[in-house]
Scaffold this active site. Sequence first.
Site, mmCIF file in Angstrom:
data_model
loop_
_atom_site.group_PDB
_atom_site.id
_atom_site.type_symbol
_atom_site.label_atom_id
_atom_site.label_comp_id
_atom_site.label_asym_id
_atom_site.label_seq_id
_atom_site.Cartn_x
_atom_site.Cartn_y
_atom_site.Cartn_z
ATOM 1 N N PRO A 260 8.196 2.644 -4.310
ATOM 2 C CA PRO A 260 6.794 2.511 -4.708
ATOM 3 C C PRO A 260 6.170 1.220 -4.201
ATOM 4 O O PRO A 260 6.801 0.169 -4.172
ATOM 5 C CB PRO A 260 6.875 2.509 -6.234
ATOM 6 C CG PRO A 260 8.218 1.875 -6.512
ATOM 7 C CD PRO A 260 9.120 2.375 -5.421
ATOM 8 N N GLY A 261 4.923 1.310 -3.801
ATOM 9 C CA GLY A 261 4.151 0.125 -3.449
ATOM 10 C C GLY A 261 2.920 0.068 -4.328
ATOM 11 O O GLY A 261 2.802 -0.739 -5.241
ATOM 12 N N TYR A 302 -10.733 4.572 4.792
ATOM 13 C CA TYR A 302 -10.452 5.960 4.405
ATOM 14 C C TYR A 302 -11.074 6.362 3.065
ATOM 15 O O TYR A 302 -10.552 7.207 2.340
ATOM 16 C CB TYR A 302 -8.956 6.267 4.408
ATOM 17 C CG TYR A 302 -8.021 5.239 3.812
ATOM 18 C CD1 TYR A 302 -8.062 4.899 2.472
ATOM 19 C CD2 TYR A 302 -7.044 4.645 4.605
ATOM 20 C CE1 TYR A 302 -7.183 3.973 1.938
ATOM 21 C CE2 TYR A 302 -6.153 3.724 4.088
ATOM 22 C CZ TYR A 302 -6.225 3.395 2.759
ATOM 23 O OH TYR A 302 -5.347 2.478 2.230
ATOM 24 N N CYS A 328 -21.054 -7.820 10.608
ATOM 25 C CA CYS A 328 -22.196 -7.429 11.441
ATOM 26 C C CYS A 328 -22.027 -6.011 11.992
ATOM 27 O O CYS A 328 -21.980 -5.791 13.205
ATOM 28 C CB CYS A 328 -22.357 -8.433 12.574
ATOM 29 S SG CYS A 328 -24.045 -8.481 13.191
ATOM 30 N N TYR A 356 -2.561 -2.717 -0.433
ATOM 31 C CA TYR A 356 -3.195 -2.431 0.846
ATOM 32 C C TYR A 356 -4.589 -3.040 0.944
ATOM 33 O O TYR A 356 -5.478 -2.473 1.566
ATOM 34 C CB TYR A 356 -3.241 -0.915 1.098
ATOM 35 C CG TYR A 356 -1.891 -0.277 0.961
ATOM 36 C CD1 TYR A 356 -0.931 -0.427 1.950
ATOM 37 C CD2 TYR A 356 -1.549 0.439 -0.187
ATOM 38 C CE1 TYR A 356 0.336 0.129 1.815
ATOM 39 C CE2 TYR A 356 -0.293 0.991 -0.338
ATOM 40 C CZ TYR A 356 0.646 0.837 0.665
ATOM 41 O OH TYR A 356 1.904 1.376 0.521
#
Length: 405
Positions: A260-261, A302, A328, A356
Amino acid sequence: MQAKDLVQLAEQFGSPLYVYDAAKIQSQYKRLTSAFSKVEKLRINYAMKALSNIAILQLLRECGSCLDAVSIQEVQLGLHAGYSPDQIFFTPNGVSLEEIEEVSSMGVQINIDNLSILEQFGTKHPSVPVCIRINPHVMAGGNANISVGHIDSKFGISVHQLPHLVRIVENTKMNIVGIHMHTGSDILDIEVFLYAAEILFDAARNFKNLEFLDFGSGFKVPYKKDDIETDIEELGRKLSKRFNAFCKEYGKDLTLIFEPGKFLVSEAGYFLAKVNVVKQTTSTVFAGIDSGFNHLIRPMFYGSQHHIENISHPKAKERFYSVVGYICETDTFANNRKIAEINEGDLLSFRNAGAYCFSMASNYNSRYKPAEVLWLNGEGHLIRSHETFEDLLRNQIPLPIVAAV
């Protein structure tokens, strides 16, 4: 953590700022291990790509965690953080044979996910323990960009190629000690995950000297109130029972591994940013902050959602805002989101910023990366300094100036 604590940390360390709640990381680790307490041998390999700050790695090591690394640099970071080689699992994708050989020479368990490298490595190093990554062709997550177990994924050896895989192992006399799968993030239905587990069990029957089965991870965490999440407790009950039955059939107590992360660190993270400007247009009210997708790219990358709170005035009347950054080009964190009324100078807090987020940060637009703080035992501890101009110049080599003739 309380909003007042976050405000105080932003005042102390500046903004933008990443803050991680140590207690939440510890409680998530305990929740996962408790769910699988009926398994005789359980190992948690924290997927360090989610958040690789050394202080976070050290905190998880104190919890009893091992590591899942996807690059040789992550392996080196893990060793630097105090993990021994046998506590690190190397699960790369598309890397060279040379990188796999170098990591293997360190004493780290390697995982191979393609037939070409498997055959080359097995021919040269038949006695080295190897794990094989299987692609079960199962779509267990809700976001195609972060699902990695489906038929079109670049990850793993297709389960339909199992006969070819077995032939390579038999010809090279390789030492296969583990079988691995990873369906990807945001597991919505544990029955689908259990179906994928059966595919892994079937694959494992082809190998007689296994020591472990690695089921990957991808457990979904809530991103908003009443959001769906993976029912870890139910998964623990069902998969533990099935795993123990398989071990009995196999004739050996294997180790059950997860990597798991997001599950461990996502909810522990807060990203703090100050509002530079409130801009009313003909159709939209923009809240422009002192950050951009250079610091938090997931919404633009995403479409991930991060709950946003105005922690300067949390009880103010809610209005609709589009929260945008200072990069920008199109740089949007949220469109028409209801947030307590925002004034210039207010501090916004982005939830679920532990996984992340900083690990994907960049210096785009030559902006500095923010500082990181660990909230531990009621105190904020600086675990990464805010970058400076000197950091931008480091490793750059100017062109020698040639005098004009």
